[in-house]
Design a protein around this motif. Structure first.
Motif, PDB file in Angstrom:
ATOM      1  N   SER A   1      15.970 -12.391  36.775  1.00  0.00           N
ATOM      2  CA  SER A   1      15.311 -12.415  35.334  1.00  0.00           C
ATOM      3  C   SER A   1      14.500 -11.430  35.137  1.00  0.00           C
ATOM      4  CB  SER A   1      14.819 -13.733  35.027  1.00  0.00           C
ATOM      5  OG  SER A   1      13.522 -14.114  35.761  1.00  0.00           O
ATOM      6  N   CYS A   2      14.520 -10.524  34.055  1.00  0.00           N
ATOM      7  CA  CYS A   2      13.558  -9.759  33.576  1.00  0.00           C
ATOM      8  C   CYS A   2      13.058 -10.246  32.405  1.00  0.00           C
ATOM      9  CB  CYS A   2      14.306  -8.465  33.139  1.00  0.00           C
ATOM     10  SG  CYS A   2      15.113  -7.721  34.642  1.00  0.00           S
ATOM     11  N   VAL A   3      11.966 -10.839  32.261  1.00  0.00           N
ATOM     12  CA  VAL A   3      11.222 -11.677  31.473  1.00  0.00           C
ATOM     13  C   VAL A   3      10.035 -11.037  30.729  1.00  0.00           C
ATOM     14  CG1 VAL A   3      10.403 -13.737  30.660  1.00  0.00           C
ATOM     15  CG2 VAL A   3      12.175 -13.698  32.113  1.00  0.00           C
ATOM     16  N   PHE A   4       9.993 -10.848  29.464  1.00  0.00           N
ATOM     17  CA  PHE A   4       8.590 -10.140  28.758  1.00  0.00           C
ATOM     18  C   PHE A   4       8.627 -11.103  27.743  1.00  0.00           C
ATOM     19  CE2 PHE A   4       7.125  -7.869  25.083  1.00  0.00           C
ATOM     20  CZ  PHE A   4       5.837  -7.482  25.696  1.00  0.00           C
ATOM     21  N   ALA A   5       7.171 -11.595  27.356  1.00  0.00           N
ATOM     22  CA  ALA A   5       6.738 -12.580  26.187  1.00  0.00           C
ATOM     23  C   ALA A   5       7.702 -13.644  26.198  1.00  0.00           C
ATOM     24  CB  ALA A   5       6.491 -11.812  25.292  1.00  0.00           C
ATOM     25  N   GLY A   6       8.142 -14.208  27.603  1.00  0.00           N
ATOM     26  CA  GLY A   6       8.782 -15.530  27.500  1.00  0.00           C
ATOM     27  C   GLY A   6      10.364 -15.317  27.172  1.00  0.00           C
ATOM     28  N   LYS A   7      10.534 -14.102  26.867  1.00  0.00           N
ATOM     29  CA  LYS A   7      12.165 -13.923  26.443  1.00  0.00           C
ATOM     30  C   LYS A   7      12.923 -12.860  27.453  1.00  0.00           C
ATOM     31  CE  LYS A   7      11.198 -14.350  21.676  1.00  0.00           C
ATOM     32  NZ  LYS A   7      11.416 -13.685  20.300  1.00  0.00           N
ATOM     33  N   ALA A   8      14.094 -13.257  27.921  1.00  0.00           N
ATOM     34  CA  ALA A   8      14.829 -12.559  28.702  1.00  0.00           C
ATOM     35  C   ALA A   8      14.948 -11.088  28.087  1.00  0.00           C
ATOM     36  CB  ALA A   8      16.042 -13.021  29.126  1.00  0.00           C
ATOM     37  N   VAL A   9      15.112  -9.906  28.822  1.00  0.00           N
ATOM     38  CA  VAL A   9      15.149  -8.691  28.609  1.00  0.00           C
ATOM     39  C   VAL A   9      16.425  -7.937  29.238  1.00  0.00           C
ATOM     40  CG1 VAL A   9      14.184  -6.359  28.271  1.00  0.00           C
ATOM     41  CG2 VAL A   9      12.832  -8.165  28.054  1.00  0.00           C
ATOM     42  N   PRO A  10      17.326  -7.536  28.627  1.00  0.00           N
ATOM     43  CA  PRO A  10      18.561  -6.986  29.139  1.00  0.00           C
ATOM     44  C   PRO A  10      18.276  -5.755  29.869  1.00  0.00           C
ATOM     45  CG  PRO A  10      19.280  -7.540  26.923  1.00  0.00           C
ATOM     46  CD  PRO A  10      17.564  -7.653  27.169  1.00  0.00           C
ATOM     47  N   VAL A  11      18.736  -5.389  31.127  1.00  0.00           N
ATOM     48  CA  VAL A  11      18.380  -4.297  31.810  1.00  0.00           C
ATOM     49  C   VAL A  11      18.464  -3.088  30.936  1.00  0.00           C
ATOM     50  CG1 VAL A  11      19.109  -2.840  33.704  1.00  0.00           C
ATOM     51  CG2 VAL A  11      19.097  -5.269  33.949  1.00  0.00           C
ATOM     52  N   GLY A  12      19.426  -2.853  29.997  1.00  0.00           N
ATOM     53  CA  GLY A  12      19.274  -1.794  29.237  1.00  0.00           C
ATOM     54  C   GLY A  12      18.143  -1.518  28.374  1.00  0.00           C
ATOM     55  N   GLU A  13      17.456  -2.644  28.169  1.00  0.00           N
ATOM     56  CA  GLU A  13      16.168  -2.506  27.328  1.00  0.00           C
ATOM     57  C   GLU A  13      14.934  -2.382  28.029  1.00  0.00           C
ATOM     58  OE1 GLU A  13      16.829  -5.559  24.381  1.00  0.00           O
ATOM     59  OE2 GLU A  13      18.862  -4.928  23.856  1.00  0.00           O
ATOM     60  N   LEU A  14      14.795  -2.444  29.274  1.00  0.00           N
ATOM     61  CA  LEU A  14      13.716  -2.275  29.873  1.00  0.00           C
ATOM     62  C   LEU A  14      12.962  -1.340  29.664  1.00  0.00           C
ATOM     63  CD1 LEU A  14      14.545  -3.549  33.494  1.00  0.00           C
ATOM     64  CD2 LEU A  14      13.413  -5.041  31.911  1.00  0.00           C
ATOM     65  N   ASN A  15      13.485  -0.110  29.435  1.00  0.00           N
ATOM     66  CA  ASN A  15      12.614   0.888  29.080  1.00  0.00           C
ATOM     67  C   ASN A  15      11.980   0.788  27.847  1.00  0.00           C
ATOM     68  OD1 ASN A  15      15.080   0.895  27.554  1.00  0.00           O
ATOM     69  ND2 ASN A  15      14.928   3.071  26.956  1.00  0.00           N
ATOM     70  N   GLN A  16      12.247  -0.202  26.936  1.00  0.00           N
ATOM     71  CA  GLN A  16      11.419  -0.294  25.655  1.00  0.00           C
ATOM     72  C   GLN A  16      10.082  -1.002  25.958  1.00  0.00           C
ATOM     73  OE1 GLN A  16      13.843  -1.758  22.183  1.00  0.00           O
ATOM     74  NE2 GLN A  16      15.716  -1.016  23.332  1.00  0.00           N
ATOM     75  N   VAL A  17      10.309  -2.220  26.830  1.00  0.00           N
ATOM     76  CA  VAL A  17       9.084  -2.724  27.292  1.00  0.00           C
ATOM     77  C   VAL A  17       7.995  -1.787  27.808  1.00  0.00           C
ATOM     78  CG1 VAL A  17       8.182  -4.540  28.989  1.00  0.00           C
ATOM     79  CG2 VAL A  17      10.233  -4.788  27.770  1.00  0.00           C
ATOM     80  N   TRP A  18       8.336  -0.988  28.584  1.00  0.00           N
ATOM     81  CA  TRP A  18       7.382  -0.067  29.365  1.00  0.00           C
ATOM     82  C   TRP A  18       7.004   0.908  28.309  1.00  0.00           C
ATOM     83  CZ3 TRP A  18      11.537  -0.494  33.493  1.00  0.00           C
ATOM     84  CH2 TRP A  18      11.254  -1.728  34.304  1.00  0.00           C
ATOM     85  N   ARG A  19       7.932   1.682  27.634  1.00  0.00           N
ATOM     86  CA  ARG A  19       7.580   2.658  26.709  1.00  0.00           C
ATOM     87  C   ARG A  19       6.452   2.381  25.640  1.00  0.00           C
ATOM     88  NH1 ARG A  19      12.464   4.267  24.182  1.00  0.00           N
ATOM     89  NH2 ARG A  19      12.418   2.525  22.637  1.00  0.00           N
ATOM     90  N   TYR A  20       6.413   0.917  25.407  1.00  0.00           N
ATOM     91  CA  TYR A  20       5.427   0.330  24.347  1.00  0.00           C
ATOM     92  C   TYR A  20       4.310  -0.412  24.972  1.00  0.00           C
ATOM     93  CZ  TYR A  20       8.985   1.741  21.206  1.00  0.00           C
ATOM     94  OH  TYR A  20       9.846   2.448  20.510  1.00  0.00           O
ATOM     95  N   GLY A  21       4.045  -0.241  26.669  1.00  0.00           N
ATOM     96  CA  GLY A  21       2.960  -0.836  27.144  1.00  0.00           C
ATOM     97  C   GLY A  21       2.862  -1.970  27.471  1.00  0.00           C
ATOM     98  N   GLY A  22       4.391  -2.708  27.610  1.00  0.00           N
ATOM     99  CA  GLY A  22       4.611  -4.075  27.989  1.00  0.00           C
ATOM    100  C   GLY A  22       4.544  -4.439  29.404  1.00  0.00           C
ATOM    101  N   THR A  23       4.337  -5.445  29.943  1.00  0.00           N
ATOM    102  CA  THR A  23       4.489  -5.952  31.329  1.00  0.00           C
ATOM    103  C   THR A  23       5.392  -6.915  31.479  1.00  0.00           C
ATOM    104  OG1 THR A  23       2.217  -4.867  31.606  1.00  0.00           O
ATOM    105  CG2 THR A  23       3.376  -6.339  33.559  1.00  0.00           C
ATOM    106  N   LEU A  24       6.430  -6.995  32.455  1.00  0.00           N
ATOM    107  CA  LEU A  24       7.372  -7.964  32.641  1.00  0.00           C
ATOM    108  C   LEU A  24       6.753  -9.014  33.448  1.00  0.00           C
ATOM    109  CD1 LEU A  24      10.400  -5.807  33.769  1.00  0.00           C
ATOM    110  CD2 LEU A  24       9.958  -7.081  31.553  1.00  0.00           C
ATOM    111  N   GLU A  25       7.317 -10.318  33.478  1.00  0.00           N
ATOM    112  CA  GLU A  25       6.584 -11.588  33.989  1.00  0.00           C
ATOM    113  C   GLU A  25       6.714 -11.208  35.602  1.00  0.00           C
ATOM    114  OE1 GLU A  25       7.783 -15.144  32.593  1.00  0.00           O
ATOM    115  OE2 GLU A  25       7.176 -14.912  30.636  1.00  0.00           O
ATOM    116  N   ASP A  26       7.879 -10.495  35.990  1.00  0.00           N
ATOM    117  CA  ASP A  26       8.199 -10.334  37.244  1.00  0.00           C
ATOM    118  C   ASP A  26       7.979  -8.913  37.920  1.00  0.00           C
ATOM    119  OD1 ASP A  26       8.423 -10.777  40.099  1.00  0.00           O
ATOM    120  OD2 ASP A  26      10.359 -11.493  39.871  1.00  0.00           O
ATOM    121  N   GLN A  27       7.221  -8.104  37.011  1.00  0.00           N
ATOM    122  CA  GLN A  27       7.240  -6.720  37.126  1.00  0.00           C
ATOM    123  C   GLN A  27       7.273  -6.120  38.728  1.00  0.00           C
ATOM    124  OE1 GLN A  27       6.055  -4.384  33.859  1.00  0.00           O
ATOM    125  NE2 GLN A  27       4.769  -2.978  34.798  1.00  0.00           N
ATOM    126  N   PRO A  28       6.504  -6.674  39.473  1.00  0.00           N
ATOM    127  CA  PRO A  28       6.888  -5.972  40.859  1.00  0.00           C
ATOM    128  C   PRO A  28       7.921  -6.103  41.673  1.00  0.00           C
ATOM    129  CG  PRO A  28       4.749  -7.332  40.760  1.00  0.00           C
ATOM    130  CD  PRO A  28       5.424  -7.583  39.648  1.00  0.00           C
TER     131      PRO A  28
END
Length: 135
Positions: free
Chosen positions: A90-117
């Motif tokens: 699971s790629c989760v940001f702010a409690g919501k699953a993020v599709p792999v194709g949208e991960l760039n948006q999380v990082w582009r705007y400074g977000g951090t995934l719950e399981d980022q490592p």
């Protein structure tokens, strides 16, 4: 959309991977790894399907079709999970699953995934695979 030759994507994958190793900010590093993987996977796809540019197509889809969907490129290229490790469940940001194709948006705007490592480790393995395939 910009139409680029396979050689440009191959070059850019290497440049982005190198840059990822030089930054200390985790989100910037993640974003660079993501784009290095994307460029590299598309370069591999284009080489295997003899596509001259990102918008070229014949019996194979154009590389532009995949947009940022790394997981779909991996499936299309038939890369075994044992080679690149399965992506984190699971790629989760702010409690919501993020599709792999949208991960760039999380990082582009400074977000951090719950399981980022775990996601970063997967991207590192993916980029290492791309480097090997393109060398």
């Amino acid at each position: 959309m910009i139409d680029l030759p396979q050689k440009a994507l191959k070059r850019r994958a290497g440049e982005l991977a190198k840059a990822a190793g030089e930054v200390t900010n985790e989100n910037s590093r993640a974003l660079l790894l993501f784009y290095a993987a994307e460029c590299g996977l598309k370069a591999i796809y284009m080489a295997r399907n003899v596509l001259r540019t990102t918008s070229s197509s014949h019996s194979a889809r154009a590389a532009t079709y995949f947009v940022h969907r790394l997981d779909e490129l991996i499936v299309e290229l038939k890369i075994p999970a044992s080679t690149i490790a399965p992506r984190p469940a699971s790629c989760v940001f702010a409690g919501k699953a993020v599709p792999v194709g949208e991960l760039n948006q999380v990082w582009r705007y400074g977000g951090t995934l719950e399981d980022q490592p775990a996601v970063l480790k997967w991207l590192e393995i993916l980029v290492a695979y791309v480097k090997k395939e393109l060398s």
